[in-house]
Design a protein around this motif. Structure first.
Motif, PDB file in Angstrom:
ATOM      1  N   ASP A  68       0.858  -1.183   0.000  1.00 38.32           N
ATOM      2  CA  ASP A  68       0.000   0.000   0.000  1.00 38.32           C
ATOM      3  C   ASP A  68       0.893   1.232   0.000  1.00 38.32           C
ATOM      4  N   GLY A  69       1.205   1.726  -1.216  1.00 33.08           N
ATOM      5  CA  GLY A  69       2.177   2.815  -1.306  1.00 33.08           C
ATOM      6  C   GLY A  69       3.538   2.301  -0.875  1.00 33.08           C
ATOM      7  N   LYS A  70       4.083   2.917   0.179  1.00 33.57           N
ATOM      8  CA  LYS A  70       5.358   2.470   0.737  1.00 33.57           C
ATOM      9  C   LYS A  70       5.166   1.444   1.849  1.00 33.57           C
ATOM     10  N   ASP A  71       3.927   1.236   2.260  1.00 28.22           N
ATOM     11  CA  ASP A  71       3.646   0.303   3.346  1.00 28.22           C
ATOM     12  C   ASP A  71       3.727  -1.127   2.824  1.00 28.22           C
ATOM     13  N   VAL A 111       5.999  -8.334   9.031  1.00 32.17           N
ATOM     14  CA  VAL A 111       5.611  -9.724   8.831  1.00 32.17           C
ATOM     15  C   VAL A 111       4.617 -10.136   9.908  1.00 32.17           C
ATOM     16  N   VAL A 112       3.441 -10.594   9.479  1.00 34.80           N
ATOM     17  CA  VAL A 112       2.390 -11.057  10.388  1.00 34.80           C
ATOM     18  C   VAL A 112       2.345 -12.578  10.296  1.00 34.80           C
ATOM     19  N   ASP A 113       2.497 -13.241  11.434  1.00 29.76           N
ATOM     20  CA  ASP A 113       2.480 -14.700  11.486  1.00 29.76           C
ATOM     21  C   ASP A 113       1.048 -15.199  11.323  1.00 29.76           C
ATOM     22  N   LEU A 114       0.803 -15.934  10.249  1.00 24.84           N
ATOM     23  CA  LEU A 114      -0.555 -16.433   9.985  1.00 24.84           C
ATOM     24  C   LEU A 114      -1.046 -17.355  11.089  1.00 24.84           C
ATOM     25  N   ASN A 115      -0.162 -18.139  11.658  1.00 27.41           N
ATOM     26  CA  ASN A 115      -0.561 -19.051  12.737  1.00 27.41           C
ATOM     27  C   ASN A 115      -0.984 -18.285  13.984  1.00 27.41           C
ATOM     28  N   LYS A 116      -0.221 -17.234  14.328  1.00 30.46           N
ATOM     29  CA  LYS A 116      -0.573 -16.419  15.488  1.00 30.46           C
ATOM     30  C   LYS A 116      -1.859 -15.643  15.236  1.00 30.46           C
ATOM     31  N   LEU A 117      -2.015 -15.188  13.998  1.00 32.73           N
ATOM     32  CA  LEU A 117      -3.228 -14.451  13.643  1.00 32.73           C
ATOM     33  C   LEU A 117      -4.459 -15.335  13.792  1.00 32.73           C
ATOM     34  N   LYS A 118      -4.342 -16.564  13.314  1.00 32.00           N
ATOM     35  CA  LYS A 118      -5.455 -17.510  13.418  1.00 32.00           C
ATOM     36  C   LYS A 118      -5.764 -17.818  14.886  1.00 32.00           C
ATOM     37  N   ASN A 157      -2.360  -1.143   9.324  1.00 36.19           N
ATOM     38  CA  ASN A 157      -2.729  -0.518   8.060  1.00 36.19           C
ATOM     39  C   ASN A 157      -4.247  -0.366   8.058  1.00 36.19           C
ATOM     40  N   GLN A 158      -4.694   0.856   7.927  1.00 35.97           N
ATOM     41  CA  GLN A 158      -6.131   1.131   8.046  1.00 35.97           C
ATOM     42  C   GLN A 158      -6.931   0.620   6.858  1.00 35.97           C
ATOM     43  N   ASN A 159      -6.235   0.239   5.777  1.00 36.58           N
ATOM     44  CA  ASN A 159      -6.937  -0.249   4.584  1.00 36.58           C
ATOM     45  C   ASN A 159      -7.029  -1.771   4.525  1.00 36.58           C
ATOM     46  N   LEU A 160      -6.487  -2.450   5.549  1.00 36.59           N
ATOM     47  CA  LEU A 160      -6.508  -3.905   5.588  1.00 36.59           C
ATOM     48  C   LEU A 160      -7.277  -4.358   6.826  1.00 36.59           C
ATOM     49  N   PHE A 161      -8.400  -5.015   6.576  1.00 31.74           N
ATOM     50  CA  PHE A 161      -9.258  -5.504   7.661  1.00 31.74           C
ATOM     51  C   PHE A 161      -9.202  -7.026   7.687  1.00 31.74           C
ATOM     52  N   GLN A 180     -10.092  -8.056   3.974  1.00 33.13           N
ATOM     53  CA  GLN A 180     -10.547  -7.078   2.983  1.00 33.13           C
ATOM     54  C   GLN A 180      -9.480  -6.005   2.855  1.00 33.13           C
ATOM     55  N   TYR A 181      -8.982  -5.847   1.637  1.00 35.18           N
ATOM     56  CA  TYR A 181      -7.954  -4.851   1.346  1.00 35.18           C
ATOM     57  C   TYR A 181      -8.564  -3.847   0.372  1.00 35.18           C
ATOM     58  N   TYR A 182      -8.828  -2.611   0.869  1.00 35.76           N
ATOM     59  CA  TYR A 182      -9.654  -1.654   0.148  1.00 35.76           C
ATOM     60  C   TYR A 182     -10.981  -2.345  -0.179  1.00 35.76           C
TER      61      TYR A 182
END
Length: 709
Positions: free
Chosen positions: A554-557, A591-598, A611-615, A622-624
């Protein structure tokens, strides 16, 4: 600086190099190029024999054009001839093939395999033996036998040769192209029962003898107590053997701008020349002493080149110094640029693909930069004492070499060592001391006390060098990293450097004007690219075997969702994605760990992604306005009345459900089968998707998936 008329060999080698590069990127049938050479040579002889043309000053250009075209064609033909002698092997699957090959690289012991490069000497298919040649890479199952392999051993094996794969991620390092420049096109994995040694190395082979000699010399270091980083640096700096260097230490040398001292090159060969040129001066007092001295120095230089592996940089330096030595012996002080061009020509005739070797390019450009730029810089200040003069000379040499090589360094390595001046002030003198001490240890290793004392000094000198490099490496802003510097920038900056050198030599305003226009062009392109990067919105799903890697730019993000464990596999991740991040101009990765996220979602905990555009919620993202669902190993079809609409459905972790079952829960525009799935799951899903007429993308088969919003 000499005029272009005084360096004819430099003018002649340029069309030869252009012919080589053209053959590498635009090859045609080699028979045609040989015919072209014959036609051009015949034309040249014909024109030369016609007196009216030969004596006409206005038609002199015709001879030059014919010579340049002939040299171009010669470079083209030699390159194709070299390439055709190392083509990939073609077999039918039914062939019961056996190969015999010679190990031509020091075996590299890895965690589960032993990696070797083998030159094929013969192959057998359907009971017929055929003499052949060509190189392949073998990964042999690690066991007690494979770990005993030596340079020069002959082995027989039954391979399932595979072509080196294309890179499957955008801007990833092209390993296939890199190996093709070394005339290697295929690789194979061998289990313990698929190969055997049929003949151990022979001391009669020059390369084998040299490699064994180098091994024995490394053992002298070990015998006298050198180990770990000290052993690695001694082996690399003195003997050109880099396998013992710790990766972290190698990174520190690179960041400090001192990596060049670990690669045996012109500096090392020049020091060897200086030592023995001084020690053998007494021979000049005798009859034929000058010839004896010349032959002795040549023998010593090439012996040193052999034990250091005959790398392109060593070959370049040895050939160049050989020309210098012979020139001095015959009382001919040839122009240095002619000597440099002659050495390059000899090497490129031997192997035209050296032109694509990074070390070869950097070596020649660095030497040219030192010869052209250093004297001019040196005249800015004239020191009054020897110590100041030594420091000033070392500083100007470092600046000249860095000015000449930094565009190539940025292009290949995407970084610039900011403290290169400081590091070279310490590193080069210490490298000289270490080289001298290393050679002295080889001579006196068997002498009681003397050998141990020299080894003690050597150990301390290397420790001091490593400590200095590590200190510079940890300084703030020691290195500028992740610099996007495409090939067009490299050409522009080199043109600017050449124009500025010409400006200071000839004092003509036209060089300044053109260089300024090029800088403006560079800044405009840089500005446009930066603006485009600031507004980019992309989703990338990378090919990292056995792992998921979903990138939101997302831009530089820069946010990467992955199940890869950074503390054990970060280098693997960076290999596949870092070059793309540099090209996209993004900031440091999040880097977001998918296992930790789950796990956080299952426990109803909040896991924030900055990032406010990633839910995100459970397996839904949902990205945008783009909606994404991830199917992992625990996902099952649910009995819901209305399927969830998403844009991308990412299938991960070998989920055992059928595609038709998952379609009860989701409606999607695109199915993506990522690289965390096995070949079996991948084949099953692609077949089912084709049967159901569903748009799909297999990351394993098709490479990384890219979606631009």
């Amino acid at each position: 600086m000499p005029s272009i008329a005084q360096i004819p060999l430099l003018r002649l080698i340029l069309p030869f190099i252009l012919g080589i590069i053209s053959a590498i990127y635009f090859p045609i049938n080699n028979h045609y190029s040989i015919i072209v050479i014959g036609v051009l040579f015949t034309l040249y002889v014909t024109v030369l024999s016609i007196k009216k043309i030969n004596s006409s000053y206005k038609l002199k250009w015709l001879f030059g054009v014919l010579i340049y075209l002939t040299l171009f064609s010669l470079g083209y033909s030699l390159t194709l001839l070299k390439a055709n002698s190392n083509q990939p092997f073609q077999f039918n699957k039914s062939d019961n093939k056996v190969m015999i090959g010679e190990v031509i690289s020091p075996p590299l012991v890895k965690e589960k395999t032993v990696k070797i490069t083998v030159e094929i000497k013969g192959l057998k298919t359907r009971n017929n033996w055929i003499a052949t040649n060509g190189n392949v890479i073998l990964f042999i199952q690690k066991d007690s036998l494979s770990q005993q392999l030596n340079f020069g051993d002959y082995i027989s094996f039954s391979p399932q040769l595979e072509n080196i794969p294309e890179p499957k991620n955008p801007n990833e390092f092209d390993y296939k192209k890199y190996l093709s420049f070394h005339l290697i096109h295929q690789q194979s994995y061998l289990k313990s029962n698929n190969w055997k040694v049929i003949e151990n190395y022979s001391q009669n082979n020059l390369y084998t003898f040299a490699n064994q000699l180098r091994t024995n010399l490394i053992n002298i270091f070990i015998k006298h107590g050198l180990s770990d980083n000290e052993l690695g640096v001694a082996s690399a700096l003195v003997l050109g053997y880099k396998n013992n260097i710790d990766a972290q230490l190698k990174s520190a040398y690179s960041s400090a701008g001192a990596m060049h001292i670990l690669a045996v090159s012109g500096l090392h060969v020049g020091l060897i020349f200086m030592i023995f040129n001084y020690l053998l001066q007494f021979l000049e007092r005798y009859k034929y002493g000058n010839i004896t001295k010349t032959l002795a120095i040549l023998l010593i230089l090439w012996s040193y080149a052999l034990i250091t592996g005959l790398s392109p940089s060593v070959l370049r330096a040895s050939v160049m110094f050989s020309f210098v030595i012979v020139g001095k012996a015959t009382k001919r002080n040839a122009n240095f640029f002619n000597t440099l061009a002659a050495s390059a020509f000899v090497l490129l005739v031997y192997n035209p693909y050296y032109i694509m070797d990074v070390g070869f390019q950097l070596s020649y450009i660095a030497v040219a930069g030192i010869v052209i730029i250093q004297p001019w810089l040196s005249n800015f200040y004239l020191p009054k004492n020897k110590v100041t003069k030594y420091i000033w000379d070392l500083t100007t040499v470092s600046i000249a070499a860095q000015l000449a090589t930094f565009p190539l360094g940025l292009y290949y390595f995407h970084q610039f060592p900011n403290y290169f001046l400081i590091s070279n002030l310490f590193a080069i003198p210490l490298a000289v001391i270490i080289l001298y001490l290393g050679l002295t240890l080889f001579v006196f290793s068997a002498v009681p006390y003397v050998g141990n004392f020299v080894a003690y000094l050597l150990n301390k000198a290397i420790w001091l060098l490593n400590s200095s490099v590590n200190f510079i490496d940890v300084l703030p802003y020691s290195v500028t990293e992740n610099v996007r510097f495409p090939i067009e920038y490299t050409f522009i900056i080199y043109l600017v450097i050449v124009l500025l050198v010409l400006l200071f030599i000839f004092r003509k305003m036209k060089y300044l004007i053109v260089s300024q226009l090029l800088i403006i062009l560079f800044l405009i392109d840089f500005g446009i690219n930066t603006f485009n990067q600031s507004s980019q919105k992309k989703i990338m799903i990378y090919n990292i075997p056995n792992y998921s890697a979903i990138n939101f730019i997302d831009g530089k993000d820069n946010i990467l969702l992955s199940d890869i464990k950074l503390y054990t596999n970060k280098s693997k991740l960076m290999y596949h994605v870092k070059n793309n991040w540099i090209e996209e101009g993004v900031e440091n990765e999040k880097v977001v760990d998918l296992n930790k996220l789950k796990k956080a979602h299952l426990l109803s905990n909040l896991y924030r992604i900055s990032n406010q555009n990633l839910f995100t919620k459970l397996n839904y993202f949902q990205y945008y306005t783009t909606k994404i669902a991830i199917i992992d190993e625990s996902q099952h079809a649910s009995s819901i009345s209305k399927p969830l609409n998403v844009d991308l459905l990412i299938w991960t972790k070998n989920n055992k459900s059928s595609l038709s079952e998952i379609m009860k829960s989701y409606r999607f525009k695109q199915l993506i089968i990522d690289s965390s799935n096995s070949n079996f799951t991948n084949e099953k899903l692609t077949a089912e998707a084709e049967e159901l007429n569903i748009n799909y993308w297999s990351v394993n088969n098709d490479g990384a998936y890219s979606f631009q919003l």
